[in-house]
Structure formats: structure tokens, C-alpha cells
Design a protein around this motif. Structure first.
Motif, PDB file in Angstrom:
ATOM      1  N   TRP A   5      -9.804  11.727 -21.995  1.00  0.00           N
ATOM      2  CA  TRP A   5      -9.251  10.791 -21.346  1.00  0.00           C
ATOM      3  C   TRP A   5      -8.013  10.631 -20.774  1.00  0.00           C
ATOM      4  CZ3 TRP A   5     -13.099  10.339 -17.392  1.00  0.00           C
ATOM      5  CH2 TRP A   5     -14.818  10.699 -17.530  1.00  0.00           C
ATOM      6  N   TYR A   6      -7.728  11.093 -20.100  1.00  0.00           N
ATOM      7  CA  TYR A   6      -5.719  10.840 -19.798  1.00  0.00           C
ATOM      8  C   TYR A   6      -6.177   8.808 -18.979  1.00  0.00           C
ATOM      9  CZ  TYR A   6      -1.191  10.944 -18.680  1.00  0.00           C
ATOM     10  OH  TYR A   6       0.080  10.636 -19.058  1.00  0.00           O
ATOM     11  N   ASN A   7      -5.249   8.394 -19.778  1.00  0.00           N
ATOM     12  CA  ASN A   7      -5.334   6.924 -19.350  1.00  0.00           C
ATOM     13  C   ASN A   7      -3.828   6.649 -18.465  1.00  0.00           C
ATOM     14  OD1 ASN A   7      -3.792   4.148 -19.141  1.00  0.00           O
ATOM     15  ND2 ASN A   7      -5.401   3.666 -20.364  1.00  0.00           N
ATOM     16  N   THR A   8      -4.166   7.053 -16.850  1.00  0.00           N
ATOM     17  CA  THR A   8      -2.550   6.657 -16.122  1.00  0.00           C
ATOM     18  C   THR A   8      -1.460   5.939 -16.444  1.00  0.00           C
ATOM     19  OG1 THR A   8      -3.441   5.712 -14.068  1.00  0.00           O
ATOM     20  CG2 THR A   8      -4.033   8.221 -14.485  1.00  0.00           C
ATOM     21  N   ARG A   9      -2.459   5.110 -16.785  1.00  0.00           N
ATOM     22  CA  ARG A   9      -1.054   3.908 -17.194  1.00  0.00           C
ATOM     23  C   ARG A   9      -0.009   3.537 -18.484  1.00  0.00           C
ATOM     24  NH1 ARG A   9      -2.031  -0.832 -19.856  1.00  0.00           N
ATOM     25  NH2 ARG A   9      -4.257  -0.194 -19.473  1.00  0.00           N
ATOM     26  N   THR A  10      -0.939   4.001 -19.386  1.00  0.00           N
ATOM     27  CA  THR A  10      -0.347   3.975 -20.849  1.00  0.00           C
ATOM     28  C   THR A  10       0.320   5.245 -21.087  1.00  0.00           C
ATOM     29  OG1 THR A  10      -2.707   4.250 -21.901  1.00  0.00           O
ATOM     30  CG2 THR A  10      -1.334   1.781 -21.210  1.00  0.00           C
ATOM     31  N   GLY A  11      -0.605   6.633 -20.803  1.00  0.00           N
ATOM     32  CA  GLY A  11      -0.180   8.185 -20.777  1.00  0.00           C
ATOM     33  C   GLY A  11      -0.545   8.441 -21.989  1.00  0.00           C
ATOM     34  N   GLU A  12      -1.555   7.461 -22.919  1.00  0.00           N
ATOM     35  CA  GLU A  12      -1.807   7.966 -23.699  1.00  0.00           C
ATOM     36  C   GLU A  12      -3.336   9.448 -23.503  1.00  0.00           C
ATOM     37  OE1 GLU A  12      -0.775   7.376 -26.748  1.00  0.00           O
ATOM     38  OE2 GLU A  12       0.476   6.706 -25.786  1.00  0.00           O
ATOM     39  N   VAL A  13      -4.176   9.939 -24.673  1.00  0.00           N
ATOM     40  CA  VAL A  13      -5.027  10.488 -24.522  1.00  0.00           C
ATOM     41  C   VAL A  13      -6.357   9.765 -25.034  1.00  0.00           C
ATOM     42  CG1 VAL A  13      -6.506  12.434 -25.002  1.00  0.00           C
ATOM     43  CG2 VAL A  13      -4.319  12.772 -24.489  1.00  0.00           C
ATOM     44  N   GLU A  14      -7.687   8.947 -24.619  1.00  0.00           N
ATOM     45  CA  GLU A  14      -8.314   8.463 -24.975  1.00  0.00           C
ATOM     46  C   GLU A  14      -9.934   9.371 -25.460  1.00  0.00           C
ATOM     47  OE1 GLU A  14      -8.927   5.319 -22.309  1.00  0.00           O
ATOM     48  OE2 GLU A  14      -7.108   4.766 -23.074  1.00  0.00           O
ATOM     49  N   GLU A  15     -10.123   8.974 -26.632  1.00  0.00           N
ATOM     50  CA  GLU A  15     -11.756   9.357 -26.641  1.00  0.00           C
ATOM     51  C   GLU A  15     -12.948   8.750 -25.993  1.00  0.00           C
ATOM     52  OE1 GLU A  15     -13.793  12.448 -30.153  1.00  0.00           O
ATOM     53  OE2 GLU A  15     -12.371  11.283 -30.345  1.00  0.00           O
ATOM     54  N   GLY A  16     -13.262   8.787 -25.293  1.00  0.00           N
ATOM     55  CA  GLY A  16     -14.449   8.281 -24.685  1.00  0.00           C
ATOM     56  C   GLY A  16     -14.399   7.662 -23.595  1.00  0.00           C
ATOM     57  N   LYS A  17     -14.570   6.764 -22.886  1.00  0.00           N
ATOM     58  CA  LYS A  17     -14.901   5.485 -21.526  1.00  0.00           C
ATOM     59  C   LYS A  17     -13.783   4.701 -22.237  1.00  0.00           C
ATOM     60  CE  LYS A  17     -17.664   8.095 -18.563  1.00  0.00           C
ATOM     61  NZ  LYS A  17     -19.070   7.945 -17.588  1.00  0.00           N
TER      62      LYS A  17
END
Length: 58
Positions: A5-17
Motif C-alpha cells: 500500500w502507498y501511504n498518501t500522508r507520509t509517502g511511504e510504502v507499507e506492506e499490509g494494512k
């Protein structure tokens, strides 16, 4: 293999929710694809806008 997932607030990629749903874009199949989320979203938006404009002329 998990979802990315792409976190639109931080600009980071996350694995899982990990973050709140309001801050997530995805899911994406790979970390690399998720990192390109802003570009992918912009491309899709342009495509949808062009399709809607074409429908309006029918």
C-alpha cells in the motif's frame, strides 16, 4: 506474498494494512508498483477524464 500500500500522508510504502484506510492507496502487487502510486493514480485519472469527455460527445 503480501499486498503493498502507498501511504498518501507520509509517502511511504507499507506492506499490509498498517495505516488508516483514509491514508492508503492500493493494494499493489509489488513494493515497486506501490512506490509509483502517485504516478499510477495520475495516469488513471487522465484516462478516466478522457473517457468521460469522449462519452460526453456521444
Amino acid at each position: 506474498m503480501g499486498e503493498y500500500w502507498y501511504n498518501t500522508r507520509t509517502g511511504e510504502v507499507e506492506e499490509g494494512k498498517i495505516s488508516n484506510s483514509i491514508d492508503r492507496a492500493g493494494p499493489f502487487a509489488t513494493r515497486e508498483e506501490a512506490a509509483r502510486a502517485p504516478e499510477i493514480i495520475a495516469e488513471r485519472s487522465r484516462k478516466w477524464a478522457a473517457e468521460e469527455a469522449a462519452d460526453d460527445t456521444k
